[in-house]
Design an enzyme around this catalytic site. Structure first.
Site, PDB file in Angstrom:
ATOM      1  N   LYS A  66      -8.122  -6.208 -11.905  1.00  0.00           N
ATOM      2  CA  LYS A  66      -7.709  -6.572 -10.536  1.00  0.00           C
ATOM      3  C   LYS A  66      -7.899  -5.458  -9.512  1.00  0.00           C
ATOM      4  CE  LYS A  66      -3.138  -4.913 -10.358  1.00  0.00           C
ATOM      5  NZ  LYS A  66      -2.050  -4.929  -9.423  1.00  0.00           N
TER       6      LYS A  66
ATOM      7  N   LEU B 233      -8.473 -11.396 -24.823  1.00  0.00           N
ATOM      8  CA  LEU B 233      -8.693 -12.834 -24.592  1.00  0.00           C
ATOM      9  C   LEU B 233     -10.182 -13.172 -24.529  1.00  0.00           C
ATOM     10  CD1 LEU B 233      -5.940 -13.416 -21.882  1.00  0.00           C
ATOM     11  CD2 LEU B 233      -5.911 -14.314 -24.225  1.00  0.00           C
TER      12      LEU B 233
ATOM     13  N   ARG C 240       0.218  -6.675   6.258  1.00  0.00           N
ATOM     14  CA  ARG C 240       0.271  -7.358   4.959  1.00  0.00           C
ATOM     15  C   ARG C 240       1.646  -7.988   4.768  1.00  0.00           C
ATOM     16  NH1 ARG C 240      -4.204  -6.345   5.542  1.00  0.00           N
ATOM     17  NH2 ARG C 240      -5.776  -5.446   4.127  1.00  0.00           N
TER      18      ARG C 240
ATOM     19  N   PHE D  37       0.679 -12.622  -2.313  1.00  0.00           N
ATOM     20  CA  PHE D  37       0.310 -11.741  -1.218  1.00  0.00           C
ATOM     21  C   PHE D  37       0.367 -10.316  -1.769  1.00  0.00           C
ATOM     22  CE2 PHE D  37      -0.841 -14.390   2.330  1.00  0.00           C
ATOM     23  CZ  PHE D  37      -0.716 -15.616   1.700  1.00  0.00           C
TER      24      PHE D  37
ATOM     25  N   TYR E 105     -13.757  -9.140  -7.305  1.00  0.00           N
ATOM     26  CA  TYR E 105     -12.423  -9.472  -7.827  1.00  0.00           C
ATOM     27  C   TYR E 105     -11.928 -10.755  -7.156  1.00  0.00           C
ATOM     28  CZ  TYR E 105      -7.383  -9.741  -7.658  1.00  0.00           C
ATOM     29  OH  TYR E 105      -6.100 -10.234  -7.700  1.00  0.00           O
TER      30      TYR E 105
ATOM     31  N   ASN F  22      -2.762   0.903  -4.698  1.00  0.00           N
ATOM     32  CA  ASN F  22      -2.033   0.102  -3.720  1.00  0.00           C
ATOM     33  C   ASN F  22      -1.091   0.977  -2.894  1.00  0.00           C
ATOM     34  OD1 ASN F  22      -2.027  -2.451  -6.168  1.00  0.00           O
ATOM     35  ND2 ASN F  22      -3.102  -2.582  -4.249  1.00  0.00           N
TER      36      ASN F  22
ATOM     37  N   ASN G  98      -5.033  -2.044 -19.176  1.00  0.00           N
ATOM     38  CA  ASN G  98      -4.467  -1.408 -17.990  1.00  0.00           C
ATOM     39  C   ASN G  98      -2.942  -1.473 -18.007  1.00  0.00           C
ATOM     40  OD1 ASN G  98      -4.526  -0.033 -15.522  1.00  0.00           O
ATOM     41  ND2 ASN G  98      -4.477  -1.944 -14.336  1.00  0.00           N
TER      42      ASN G  98
ATOM     43  N   PHE H 115      -1.955 -14.406 -16.421  1.00  0.00           N
ATOM     44  CA  PHE H 115      -2.025 -13.234 -15.525  1.00  0.00           C
ATOM     45  C   PHE H 115      -3.223 -12.351 -15.851  1.00  0.00           C
ATOM     46  CE2 PHE H 115       1.970 -13.435 -13.335  1.00  0.00           C
ATOM     47  CZ  PHE H 115       2.918 -13.933 -14.213  1.00  0.00           C
TER      48      PHE H 115
ATOM     49  N   SER I 246      -4.564 -15.152  -5.778  1.00  0.00           N
ATOM     50  CA  SER I 246      -4.304 -14.052  -4.844  1.00  0.00           C
ATOM     51  C   SER I 246      -4.644 -14.469  -3.425  1.00  0.00           C
ATOM     52  CB  SER I 246      -5.156 -12.836  -5.252  1.00  0.00           C
ATOM     53  OG  SER I 246      -5.165 -11.872  -4.238  1.00  0.00           O
TER      54      SER I 246
ATOM     55  N   LYS J 276     -11.144 -14.887  -8.502  1.00  0.00           N
ATOM     56  CA  LYS J 276      -9.951 -15.707  -8.246  1.00  0.00           C
ATOM     57  C   LYS J 276     -10.370 -17.053  -7.630  1.00  0.00           C
ATOM     58  CE  LYS J 276      -6.886 -12.935  -9.870  1.00  0.00           C
ATOM     59  NZ  LYS J 276      -6.216 -13.269 -11.135  1.00  0.00           N
TER      60      LYS J 276
ATOM     61  N   THR K 214      -6.220 -12.921  -1.559  1.00  0.00           N
ATOM     62  CA  THR K 214      -7.570 -12.417  -1.292  1.00  0.00           C
ATOM     63  C   THR K 214      -8.580 -13.567  -1.223  1.00  0.00           C
ATOM     64  OG1 THR K 214      -9.003 -10.566  -1.880  1.00  0.00           O
ATOM     65  CG2 THR K 214      -8.344 -12.006  -3.661  1.00  0.00           C
TER      66      THR K 214
HETATM   67  C1  WQD Z   1      -2.418  -2.610   1.619  1.00  0.00           C
HETATM   68  C2  WQD Z   1      -2.640  -1.949   2.965  1.00  0.00           C
HETATM   69  C3  WQD Z   1      -4.691  -0.700   3.106  1.00  0.00           C
HETATM   70  C4  WQD Z   1      -3.581   2.395   0.223  1.00  0.00           C
HETATM   71  C5  WQD Z   1      -4.930  -5.756  -2.880  1.00  0.00           C
HETATM   72  C6  WQD Z   1      -5.703  -6.919  -3.404  1.00  0.00           C
HETATM   73  C7  WQD Z   1      -4.778  -8.093  -3.592  1.00  0.00           C
HETATM   74  C8  WQD Z   1      -3.641  -7.692  -4.465  1.00  0.00           C
HETATM   75  C9  WQD Z   1      -2.888  -6.534  -3.847  1.00  0.00           C
HETATM   76  C10 WQD Z   1      -4.099  -8.170  -6.784  1.00  0.00           C
HETATM   77  C11 WQD Z   1      -4.099  -2.050   3.435  1.00  0.00           C
HETATM   78  C12 WQD Z   1      -3.477   0.206   3.249  1.00  0.00           C
HETATM   79  C13 WQD Z   1      -3.543   1.263   1.026  1.00  0.00           C
HETATM   80  C14 WQD Z   1      -3.634   3.683   0.822  1.00  0.00           C
HETATM   81  C15 WQD Z   1      -3.591   2.642   2.985  1.00  0.00           C
HETATM   82  N1  WQD Z   1      -4.110  -7.330  -5.750  1.00  0.00           N
HETATM   83  N2  WQD Z   1      -3.551   1.401   2.376  1.00  0.00           N
HETATM   84  N3  WQD Z   1      -3.637   3.761   2.184  1.00  0.00           N
HETATM   85  O1  WQD Z   1      -5.812  -4.279  -0.378  1.00  0.00           O
HETATM   86  O2  WQD Z   1      -3.893  -5.546   0.768  1.00  0.00           O
HETATM   87  O3  WQD Z   1      -4.466  -6.064  -1.593  1.00  0.00           O
HETATM   88  O4  WQD Z   1      -3.837  -5.470  -3.719  1.00  0.00           O
HETATM   89  O5  WQD Z   1      -3.721  -9.302  -6.807  1.00  0.00           O
HETATM   90  O6  WQD Z   1      -5.518  -9.130  -4.191  1.00  0.00           O
HETATM   91  O7  WQD Z   1      -6.680  -7.280  -2.440  1.00  0.00           O
HETATM   92  O8  WQD Z   1      -3.390  -3.909  -1.069  1.00  0.00           O
HETATM   93  O9  WQD Z   1      -1.925  -1.940  -1.273  1.00  0.00           O
HETATM   94  O10 WQD Z   1      -4.440  -1.615  -1.488  1.00  0.00           O
HETATM   95  O11 WQD Z   1      -3.437  -2.120   0.745  1.00  0.00           O
HETATM   96  O12 WQD Z   1      -3.597   2.751   4.219  1.00  0.00           O
HETATM   97  O13 WQD Z   1      -3.696   4.744   0.148  1.00  0.00           O
HETATM   98  O14 WQD Z   1      -2.372  -0.566   2.846  1.00  0.00           O
HETATM   99  O15 WQD Z   1      -5.709  -0.316   4.021  1.00  0.00           O
HETATM  100  O16 WQD Z   1      -4.101  -2.216   4.829  1.00  0.00           O
HETATM  101  P1  WQD Z   1      -4.470  -4.927  -0.463  1.00  0.00           P
HETATM  102  P2  WQD Z   1      -3.295  -2.324  -0.841  1.00  0.00           P
END
Ligand code: WQD
Length: 338
Positions: free
Chosen positions: A86, A60, A232, A179, A151, A200, A36, A82, A126, A155, A128
């Site tokens: 994910k 790995l 967030r 975060f 996922y 994201n 990725n 890392f 994470s 973790k 999470t």
């Molecule tokens: C953030 C907020 C969505 C996309 C995840 C993993 C976490 C880490 C980071 C690896 C949420 C909102 C998002 C979109 C939206 N990953 N959103 N429209 O889910 O908080 O965290 O990624 O380590 O472990 O859980 O990140 O950026 O997907 O979402 O409204 O098109 O943005 O609902 O509230 P998330 P995210």
């Protein structure tokens, strides 16, 4: 100067961390299977730092291939792990792939660390692992709730395995609970560049603004938050990278009180989705094309960190907020070299 092995070293956080480690006097060896991630970040790490980098393209999950790295570098003093799959959503569709890949690769690196006597181990965890926390901000003592996805489960399992390893052997381990990593390197040469489609929020915003995506859908505005959208704790990837260097030095200098320690890495500032969009519009001068859509399953309503432990023990302090994240992410979107 110590040699540090960075697995997932051409990935988003791994590549930024490799730069920070080198710029703080460490020598870095990287491993990546490029499932990725592109190979270009390895060249840019060298360009930014002016230092050659020893990089291995391997999986790995192949123990024998992984052992070669340790045989060729018997002076590795620390490992930052890392490498993992994910994508939260993909993990719910393909749980077995996530358990197989993320746990087998971790176990192989742990086997090698034990066999080759590398005791310092930093695990990429994470926020999470907290699931839907009831008390905010979350501290490292906040209980781990049920993981929201396979996922997140990998973790949690990784943390428990490493905690036991640290308790029953000579390992000195830190789990860093990220975060929401976002933003890009100030050089413009490194940034978020997944091979798979970005899911994201921040890359969705910048891709939409750049016309690479039709629209940004806000997943729900009917939550019990100040503007109805989820909260967030967005942390700039360069702040995240510097925290890893602080953690490596903390272990190398044997400052850790316990053989297993956990640190939250966020900036302690809860930002809603709509506020993040507003911040982007302010720094870019562009009105974003977004609409409110249905909630996304698995989303926690709100989570943000208390990072006092990292500040007190690692001597780490974040420098950037949501505006700098959006500025660097927007610059990356428009100038990314790969
Ligand atoms: C953030 C907020 C969505 C996309 C995840 C993993 C976490 C880490 C980071 C690896 C949420 C909102 C998002 C979109 C939206 N990953 N959103 N429209 O889910 O908080 O965290 O990624 O380590 O472990 O859980 O990140 O950026 O997907 O979402 O409204 O098109 O943005 O609902 O509230 P998330 P995210």
């Amino acid at each position: 100067m110590s040699k540090v092995l960075v697995t997932g070293g051409s990935g988003y956080i791994g590549s930024h961390t490799a730069v920070d480690l080198i710029q703080n006097g460490h020598e870095v060896v990287t491993i990546d299977n490029h499932h990725n991630s592109y190979t270009a970040p390895i060249d840019y790490i060298e360009q930014i730092t002016g230092q050659k980098l020893k990089h291995y393209k391997l999986d790995l999950c192949d123990l024998n291939a992984t052992k070669v790295v340790f045989e060729e570098h018997n002076d590795i003093k620390g490992i930052i792990h890392f490498a993992a799959l994910k994508a939260v959503g993909e993990s719910t569709e393909r749980p077995l792939l996530y358990f197989e890949n993320n746990m087998k690769s971790l176990l192989n690196v742990m086997h090698c660390a034990q066999e080759f006597g590398v005791k310092n181990f930093i695990f990429s965890s994470s926020c999470t692992v907290y699931g839907q926390a009831t008390d905010l901000p979350v501290t490292e003592n906040t209980e781990m709730k049920e993981a929201e996805s396979p996922y997140g489960r990998t973790k949690q399992l990784g943390e428990y395995m490493l905690k036991d390893l640290a308790q029953f052997s000579k390992f000195q381990v830190i789990s860093l609970r990220y975060f929401n990593p976002a933003g890009a390197h100030n050089s413009g040469l490194l940034g978020e560049a997944p091979k798979q489609i970005a899911l994201n929020l921040v890359p969705v915003i910048t891709e939409t603004a750049a016309g690479k995506r039709k629209e940004c859908v806000v997943f729900g505005n009917d939550y019990d938050t100040r503007d109805g959208s989820c909260v967030r704790d967005y942390i700039h990837v360069e702040d995240l990278a510097s925290a890893h260097t602080c953690a490596v030095d903390y272990l190398l200098e044997e400052k850790n009180a316990d053989s297993y320690e956990v640190f939250n890495l966020g900036i302690g500032d809860g930002v809603t989705v709509l506020e993040a969009i507003k911040a982007f519009e302010e720094v870019s001068g562009i009105q974003l094309n977004y609409r409110i859509g249905p909630r996304r399953s698995g989303d926690v309503i709100a989570i943000y960190s208390n990072y006092e432990r990292a500040k007190k023990y690692l001597g780490w302090k974040p420098k950037f907020g949501i505006k700098e994240i959006m500025q660097s992410a927007w610059h990356w979107e428009n100038n990314r070299p790969f």
